[in-house]
Write an enzyme that holds these catalytic residues in place. Structure first.
Site, PDB file in Angstrom:
ATOM      1  N   ASP A  57       8.087  70.002 -27.689  1.00 46.20           N
ATOM      2  CA  ASP A  57       8.873  68.933 -27.609  1.00 46.20           C
ATOM      3  C   ASP A  57      10.261  69.576 -26.541  1.00 46.20           C
ATOM      4  OD1 ASP A  57       7.511  66.356 -27.089  1.00 46.20           O
ATOM      5  OD2 ASP A  57       8.756  65.859 -29.035  1.00 46.20           O
ATOM      6  N   HIS A 103      25.926  80.522 -29.753  1.00 41.45           N
ATOM      7  CA  HIS A 103      25.258  82.165 -30.483  1.00 41.45           C
ATOM      8  C   HIS A 103      25.361  82.278 -32.139  1.00 41.45           C
ATOM      9  CE1 HIS A 103      24.239  86.178 -32.283  1.00 41.45           C
ATOM     10  NE2 HIS A 103      25.135  86.292 -32.354  1.00 41.45           N
ATOM     11  N   HIS A 138      18.855  90.751 -34.756  1.00 41.08           N
ATOM     12  CA  HIS A 138      19.725  90.166 -34.625  1.00 41.08           C
ATOM     13  C   HIS A 138      20.515  88.992 -34.864  1.00 41.08           C
ATOM     14  CE1 HIS A 138      24.104  90.029 -31.184  1.00 41.08           C
ATOM     15  NE2 HIS A 138      24.085  88.921 -32.479  1.00 41.08           N
ATOM     16  N   HIS A 157      23.624  83.289 -36.414  1.00 38.00           N
ATOM     17  CA  HIS A 157      22.267  84.711 -37.077  1.00 38.00           C
ATOM     18  C   HIS A 157      21.816  83.340 -38.037  1.00 38.00           C
ATOM     19  CE1 HIS A 157      26.221  87.402 -36.620  1.00 38.00           C
ATOM     20  NE2 HIS A 157      25.104  87.443 -35.019  1.00 38.00           N
ATOM     21  N   TYR A 209      11.243  60.836 -20.537  1.00 42.61           N
ATOM     22  CA  TYR A 209      12.928  60.661 -21.117  1.00 42.61           C
ATOM     23  C   TYR A 209      14.354  61.257 -20.545  1.00 42.61           C
ATOM     24  CZ  TYR A 209      10.023  58.688 -25.368  1.00 42.61           C
ATOM     25  OH  TYR A 209       9.213  58.004 -26.135  1.00 42.61           O
TER      26      TYR A 209
END
Lengths: 227, 227, 227, 227
Positions: free
Chosen positions: B126, B101, B166, B103, B220
């Site tokens: 990709d 997480h 957020h 910001h 890949y």
């Protein structure tokens, strides 16, 4: 100075000196601009950055101790040219233990337009409780800047004020809290700038802002609050 | 904890601690915001950042081990204030081994407008397989953020979601993959922002997006994928 | 490999490895994206970055030696996923001794709009001789990217091409010159972006562009050219 | 060179070499672009950066000593390709002891549009006394750049000029003052750019600009001026 106060001052010299590194780490300052101060708890004293010294050369010993009228009490150099503004805040707001000043770019851009930063981010609701307000235009050299800070922040949730055409002042219960507010103010100012530059950001409902602010300040008040 | 699990936990404490350096290296976080976690494979356990600790002070020992309801199992500090969201994702998405997480500014700017990031870059095709989606507005403190992440990312190619007003949550098969997604999400969000700010970027045909995504994820898949 | 070639290869492994540091120093790359290669002079060989290795972990030993069809000749890892494009350029343009690929943000933003960068800066006239051109959209996996680079740059003054919706490829007489072109391309792309975002930059007369380019490439050709 | 002058030159080699670090620290330069020089007080000599040397490789020994016509007096390498412009300034403006040249991005963006930077910030009033002016377009290779700098800055408060389509030249009583002006010029150019990009910044009254400039230059002239 009695030995207890001397010990407090000595510890605050170290703390204030080291907190300036956060101003350079987050690119909030250019050259010797910007400054951090701390109130000596229970004393009419503050510890503040010296004027015109390179950030690389700041040490605990170079910090300046002043009374709350800005007169030097201890320290060889001149205190920051913003000392009068810091001192005014400490005199007027007894709950404030730390003050920070920067010209950080995104926040100062809002200040140059005279626009408060609207609350478009949950992180802003957490830390600032809503918009980050604009203070008046004020010239350096007397109490005008201090008065502008105090009149804007008194009774306001935000610990940061954008002084018109000038820059940012932040306050906190101690110097670290004021530095955190300065870092978060620039972060929020930047994201709000980027968001606004491609359209109209979505508002957050006032009840949600209140709820976020209340939780962050109170529920989390018992322990480290963020991250 | 049996010795095998203890060894796994010990290794993940080191891994998770070190991965936080990528968040600061790429300027994805300010102050103590942002966090990385990893599921302990085969256990109902996760390793996550402590709350409110400076990035410079993060070590393997300061990481917190929680169960998948967010209860602390091992570690002296409080876990990240976003622990509930991480835990919800691990409970709902068994294929997920890492959650991040941030910001980060450009991505959060798209989130503040409530706009998904359109796929204008081959690097985005990709890694994200198309647009990076928007999740709902959700208050911290319960399962709302976790539910918003899971409902947005379930069945979606993108390992990143922009939570409205957020910030960013990313997932991956392990913590390193989730950190990579967080780094690439900000990189893509920035380039898309810059491209859009001077005009209308050119779309990539859906068949080309599909072809790029398929190759990157599958052809890949047998060996390191990028660079 | 005869001893002379082995010595050349060994020196180029070191050079190519170290030049990657310029890509991170100037923030041209995120995660493991981006790559530098060098032709082994007089040989049908090139030295190139391995695929998916962290920038911190790149050493001379991890570089991969390929023939000019992209087949690995020496080195334990897989070569960069962009090896085919590098190899195509070396086969088609014998004067080229170094190739660099990045997704640097400002340049890639112009690429996402399919817009060449007009020549508004004397530094751009010096290094690029005029506009920085746009190449076609091309999928990875065959010769399409290489063909797009070569068809755009053949006979063009610019050592940099903006591949549509993708990123930057630069060429040079050696790897260092190609890295310089990649650094200058992003610098020019950024300043041009900033200039254009607040109005219409002033054009430079074609005769002045020609004069600047001629001086920089020829008069200064005998000795270090810039700074 | 007599021993006194040799000592002065030796000290200035060190000073000029080290001041270049400020150009990279503040991201004012890319690759080998940008240069700092200092007049040797009382002598028709200057110390300047060598041409085309990496910033990491600059040392006191690599600096070049020239007379004020740009002829090398001491030093193995070629002097900066901008030596003629520096020399012209020293010949025409005897009060100038230091000159700096950069292509710093935000300032150069204003230069590319041929727009002076209006005075929207108190920090700009302090350091520049009002707007930062635009100089003419001029080709490298003769005295045109030097003439453009001198004609723009003579009698102007600003120590910085934005040369059209080119970049920034700054002057100062010594090299450190010129470097400070270059750092502050980019800082002010950036904040003004950000402010202008979301609306119209508020003007500062001319009397306030005059008052700020007078105080900063005179009242603070007796001691370090800022921070």
């Amino acid at each position: 100075m009695n030995p207890d106060v001397a010990r407090q001052v000595s510890a605050l010299r170290e703390t204030v000196s080291r907190l300036h590194r956060e101003l350079t780490r987050y690119d909030l300052v250019a050259w010797t601009a910007g400054n951090v101060s701390a109130r000596v708890p229970g004393q009419d004293l503050m510890v503040i950055k010296p004027s015109g010294v390179d950030y690389d050369d700041l040490t605990a010993d170079t910090m300046v101790v002043c009374d709350l009228n800005g007169n030097v009490v201890d320290g060889g150099g001149s205190p920051s040219s913003d000392t009068a503004a810091h001192a005014y805040v400490y005199r007027a707001m007894p709950e404030v233990g730390g003050v920070v000043h920067t010209h950080s770019g995104y926040a100062t851009a809002w200040a140059a337009r005279g626009e408060a930063i609207p609350c478009w981010l949950t992180a802003q609701a957490d830390e600032f409780g809503g918009e980050i307000p604009i203070g008046p235009f004020a010239l350096i050299g007397g109490d005008d800047i201090g008065k502008g800070i105090v009149s804007t922040l008194s009774g306001h949730r935000s610990p940061a004020v954008l002084m018109r055409n000038h820059g940012v002042f932040t306050i906190g219960k101690d110097a670290r809290a004021a530095v955190k507010a300065a870092v978060m103010c620039e972060d929020v100012a930047r994201t709000a700038h980027l968001a606004r530059s491609l359209g109209q950001p979505l508002p957050i409902a006032q009840a949600d802002i209140d709820s976020l602010y209340d939780r962050y300040q109170n529920v989390y008040g018992q322990r480290p609050a963020s991250g």
